[in-house]
Write an enzyme that holds these catalytic residues in place. Structure first.
Site, short mmCIF file in Angstrom:
data_model
loop_
_atom_site.label_atom_id
_atom_site.label_comp_id
_atom_site.label_asym_id
_atom_site.label_seq_id
_atom_site.Cartn_x
_atom_site.Cartn_y
_atom_site.Cartn_z
N LEU A 8 -1.04 15.70 -2.38
CA LEU A 8 -2.09 14.76 -2.03
C LEU A 8 -1.55 13.36 -2.25
O LEU A 8 -1.10 13.02 -3.36
CB LEU A 8 -3.33 15.00 -2.90
CG LEU A 8 -4.45 13.96 -2.82
CD1 LEU A 8 -5.09 13.95 -1.44
CD2 LEU A 8 -5.50 14.22 -3.89
N ILE A 9 -1.59 12.52 -1.22
CA ILE A 9 -1.10 11.15 -1.30
C ILE A 9 -2.25 10.21 -0.99
O ILE A 9 -2.93 10.37 0.02
CB ILE A 9 0.07 10.90 -0.31
CG1 ILE A 9 1.18 11.94 -0.50
CG2 ILE A 9 0.61 9.49 -0.46
CD1 ILE A 9 2.32 11.81 0.50
N GLY A 11 -3.85 6.38 -0.10
CA GLY A 11 -3.48 5.14 0.57
C GLY A 11 -2.44 5.32 1.66
O GLY A 11 -1.40 4.65 1.66
N SER A 13 -2.85 5.00 5.10
CA SER A 13 -3.11 4.42 6.43
C SER A 13 -2.01 3.48 6.88
O SER A 13 -1.91 3.18 8.08
CB SER A 13 -4.46 3.70 6.44
OG SER A 13 -4.46 2.60 5.54
N SER A 14 -1.18 3.01 5.96
CA SER A 14 -0.11 2.08 6.32
C SER A 14 0.94 2.04 5.21
O SER A 14 0.79 2.66 4.16
CB SER A 14 -0.68 0.66 6.54
OG SER A 14 -1.21 0.15 5.32
N GLY A 15 2.02 1.32 5.47
CA GLY A 15 3.00 0.99 4.45
C GLY A 15 3.68 2.18 3.81
O GLY A 15 4.03 3.18 4.45
N ILE A 16 3.90 2.07 2.51
CA ILE A 16 4.62 3.10 1.76
C ILE A 16 3.90 4.43 1.83
O ILE A 16 4.53 5.48 1.96
CB ILE A 16 4.83 2.66 0.29
CG1 ILE A 16 5.70 1.42 0.21
CG2 ILE A 16 5.45 3.79 -0.52
CD1 ILE A 16 5.82 0.84 -1.19
N SER A 141 5.08 -1.00 -9.12
CA SER A 141 5.65 -2.22 -8.54
C SER A 141 6.60 -2.80 -9.57
O SER A 141 6.45 -2.57 -10.78
CB SER A 141 4.55 -3.23 -8.23
OG SER A 141 5.07 -4.51 -7.93
N TYR A 154 -3.14 -8.56 -10.45
CA TYR A 154 -2.35 -7.46 -9.91
C TYR A 154 -1.34 -6.95 -10.93
O TYR A 154 -1.22 -5.75 -11.17
CB TYR A 154 -1.65 -7.91 -8.63
CG TYR A 154 -0.77 -6.87 -7.99
CD1 TYR A 154 -1.34 -5.81 -7.28
CD2 TYR A 154 0.62 -6.93 -8.08
CE1 TYR A 154 -0.53 -4.85 -6.67
CE2 TYR A 154 1.42 -5.98 -7.49
CZ TYR A 154 0.84 -4.94 -6.79
OH TYR A 154 1.64 -3.98 -6.20
#
Length: 283
Positions: A8-9, A11, A13-16, A141, A154
Site C-alpha cells: 500500500l503506497i 500519495g 497521484s504524482s511525483g515520487i 526528506s 515542513y
C-alpha cells in the site's frame, strides 16, 4: 518476501508516489495505489499502462488526515489481496513561511499531513505487517535532517517522522517488521507546483523577512532546476521493499547523501547554520 506480495503506497497521484507505484509493480508487487482523490488517478494509470503493469496497480481512496479513511483502505486492501506485506508512507504537503508571519494554522496543517498522517497509517497497518513479517518504508526528506529556512513547519513535521521511525524501528524488528526511511533532496515533480505558491505575494507579505525570503526563493528555484527525477527518487523506495537487509536511512542521491552526512557530523550545529545562513543572505 512471499511470491505474492502487496504494498500500500500513499500519495500516488504524482511525483515520487506515482513513480514508486509503477516501479513496485514492475518489480512484481501488487500495488494498492492510494490517494485522497481517485479522480486524479489518470496519470498514474497511464504510466502503469505504458510500463505494462496496469493490471498490478489498484487505485484506492485514502485521506491520511482521516482515520476512518485510513482504516477502511487498509481493511479493503487485506480483504481484496489476502495480506498486506508492505506500506510506503509517501503522502505529504509542503509549506513555505515563517512563524511570526504565518501563525499556527500552517504548522498544524503540516503536522496533520506529514506527521500524524504517517503515524495513523502506520498504526493501522502494523498488525498486518507484523503478520506478514513485512516492510514499512517512509519517504521523508533531507528536510527531516537539516532544518531549512522558511520551511519551519515542513521540517518540524519531517523531523518528527524521522524520530518516530527511528524509535519504532528496533521495536518493529522484534516482531519481524523492517523499517526504513528514504530521504530525497530536490525532486522534479508536482510537489512544488501543487503548493500553488504566489511568490510575489509571499514576499510582499513577509514584512521584515522579505529580503531573506527573496534570497531563499531565488536559491531554491535554482536548486529545483537541477532536481532529481521522481523515478530516480523512487528507486531506493523499491530497493527498501526488495532488499533482504535494508538499511534504516537511505538517501535518494549522492547529493542528498552528502547533505545529510554534513548534518550528522555537525555536532555543534555551526556548519549547518553557516550553510543555511547563506541561503537567506545572512552574514
Amino acid at each position: 518476501m512471499p511470491s505474492s506480495k502487496t504494498v500500500l503506497i500513499t500519495g500516488t497521484s504524482s511525483g515520487i508516489g506515482l513513480a514508486a507505484a509503477v516501479a513496485a509493480a514492475q518489480a512484481g508487487w501488487t500495488v494498492v495505489a492510494s490517494m485522497r482523490d481517485p479522480a486524479k488517478a489518470d496519470h498514474l494509470m497511464a504510466a502503469a499502462g505504458a510500463a505494462g503493469v496496469a493490471r498490478r496497480v489498484h487505485v484506492e481512496r485514502l485521506d491520511v488526515t482521516d482515520p476512518a479513511s485510513i482504516g477502511g483502505a487498509v481493511s479493503r486492501t487485506v480483504a481484496a489481496h489476502g495480506a498486506l506485506n508492505a506500506v510506503v508512507n509517501n503522502a505529504g504537503a509542503g509549506t513555505v513561511g515563517t512563524i511570526e508571519v504565518e501563525g499556527m494554522a500552517p504548522v498544524r496543517a503540516a503536522m496533520e499531513v506529514n506527521y500524524f498522517g504517517v503515524v495513523e497509517v502506520t498504526r493501522a497497518a502494523m498488525p498486518h505487517l507484523r503478520a506478514a513479517k513485512g516492510r514499512l518504508v517512509t519517504v521523508t526528506s533531507v528536510g527531516g535532517v537539516v532544518g531549512q529556512p522558511f520551511n519551519e513547519a515542513y521540517c518540524a513535521a519531517k523531523f518528527a517522522v524521522e524520530g518516530f521511525m527511528e524509535a519504532l524501528a528496533p521495536v518493529a524488528a522484534t516482531v519481524g517488521v523492517r523499517v526504513s526511511v528514504v530521504e530525497p533532496g530536490a525532486v522534479a515533480s508536482e510537489f512544488v507546483a501543487s503548493q500553488r505558491l504566489d511568490i510575489p505575494m509571499l514576499i510582499d507579505a513577509a514584512g521584515p523577512y522579505a529580503p531573506a525570503l527573496k534570497a531563499y526563493v531565488d536559491r531554491t528555484l535554482k536548486s529545483f532546476g537541477n532536481a532529481q527525477r521522481a523515478e530516480d527518487a523512487a528507486a531506493p523506495v523499491v530497493r527498501a521493499l526488495e532488499s533482504a537487509d535494508p538499511p534504516f536511512r537511505i538517501q535518494s542521491s549522492e547529493w542528498a547523501h552528502e547533505f545529510v552526512a554534513a548534518k550528522l557530523a555537525d555536532l555543534d550545529g555551526s556548519a549547518v547554520q553557516a550553510m543555511t545562513a547563506q541561503w537567506v543572505g545572512a552574514t
